[in-house]
Write an enzyme that holds these catalytic residues in place. Structure first.
Site, PDB file in Angstrom:
ATOM      1  N   GLY A   1       0.755  -1.356  -0.258  1.00  0.00           N
ATOM      2  CA  GLY A   1       0.233  -0.247   0.017  1.00  0.00           C
ATOM      3  C   GLY A   1       0.895   1.302   0.140  1.00  0.00           C
TER       4      GLY A   1
ATOM      5  N   GLU B   1       1.020  -1.485  -4.570  1.00  0.00           N
ATOM      6  CA  GLU B   1      -0.244  -0.695  -4.701  1.00  0.00           C
ATOM      7  C   GLU B   1      -1.365  -1.043  -5.581  1.00  0.00           C
ATOM      8  OE1 GLU B   1      -2.709   1.923  -3.664  1.00  0.00           O
ATOM      9  OE2 GLU B   1      -0.843   2.271  -2.680  1.00  0.00           O
TER      10      GLU B   1
ATOM     11  N   ASN C   1      -2.838  -6.697  -6.079  1.00  0.00           N
ATOM     12  CA  ASN C   1      -3.544  -6.780  -4.628  1.00  0.00           C
ATOM     13  C   ASN C   1      -2.786  -7.574  -3.822  1.00  0.00           C
ATOM     14  OD1 ASN C   1      -5.384  -7.346  -2.784  1.00  0.00           O
ATOM     15  ND2 ASN C   1      -7.211  -7.953  -4.027  1.00  0.00           N
TER      16      ASN C   1
ATOM     17  N   ASP D   1      -5.979   0.689   5.618  1.00  0.00           N
ATOM     18  CA  ASP D   1      -7.273   1.036   5.862  1.00  0.00           C
ATOM     19  C   ASP D   1      -8.063   0.377   7.039  1.00  0.00           C
ATOM     20  OD1 ASP D   1      -9.776   2.379   5.394  1.00  0.00           O
ATOM     21  OD2 ASP D   1      -9.937   1.126   3.520  1.00  0.00           O
TER      22      ASP D   1
END
Length: 182
Positions: free
Chosen positions: A85, A108, A141, A164
């Site tokens: 990320g 990412e 991913n 997140d």
């Protein structure tokens, strides 16, 4: 005139430089042309090109100074740092001069953000060909495909900066850092 070029395939800076006689290359890409939503659903079906296994990763595309086109390492190095990320690549770019002998890969999920980081690394390599050869980015991913990029024990550091949180209980399955990832 500039407003009409925003949606076109032509890059705004190239059109301005062509119109006013400047060069077609700039020192660094501008983040404002690579904006995207802050969150992406890691459970949705994205179209990613991912390797079958860690030995099948084409590292030459990411680190041309350190790997041959056949896939062999020139100096015996392997990627040791992973920034999952990575966002706009601030940590990668900051760590690159501090650890010049360590290969780092940013991962990412958002395509425009990945394009920005790749362009940023390319422009930094053009400016200083020796400093930023140890850093690269890939669009993937990490929740699904992280084991396909790195063999067991290959990484010495993994960075998860600002994941997140997904506070709702129904969204806990979207967290990248979970209790069931022993």
């Amino acid at each position: 005139m500039l407003r009409s070029l925003v949606g076109s395939e032509m890059c705004i800076r190239d059109s301005i430089n062509a119109e006013y006689g400047g060069s077609s290359t700039m020192s660094a890409p501008q983040k404002k042309y690579y904006r995207q939503r802050a969150h992406a659903n890691p459970l949705s079906q994205w179209n990613f090109d991912f390797p079958v296994a860690p030995h099948a990763v084409e590292w030459h595309q990411h680190f041309p100074v350190h790997f041959t086109p056949e896939g062999g390492s020139i100096d015996g190095k392997a990627v040791e740092f992973a920034d999952v990320g990575c966002g706009y690549g601030g940590l990668l770019i900051g760590l690159s001069p501090l650890f010049p002998q360590t290969l780092m890969l940013g991962m990412e999920i958002r395509d425009k953000v990945t394009d920005y980081v790749a362009e940023r690394i390319k422009s930094l390599r053009d400016q200083d060909s020796a400093t930023y050869q140890n850093v690269s980015v890939v669009r993937t991913n990490a929740m699904k495909y992280l084991p396909r990029y790195f063999s067991k024990g290959q990484l010495t550091k993994m960075f998860f900066c600002f994941p997140d949180p997904h506070f709702k209980k129904s969204n806990h399955r979207r967290r990248i850092i979970r209790w069931d990832l022993n």
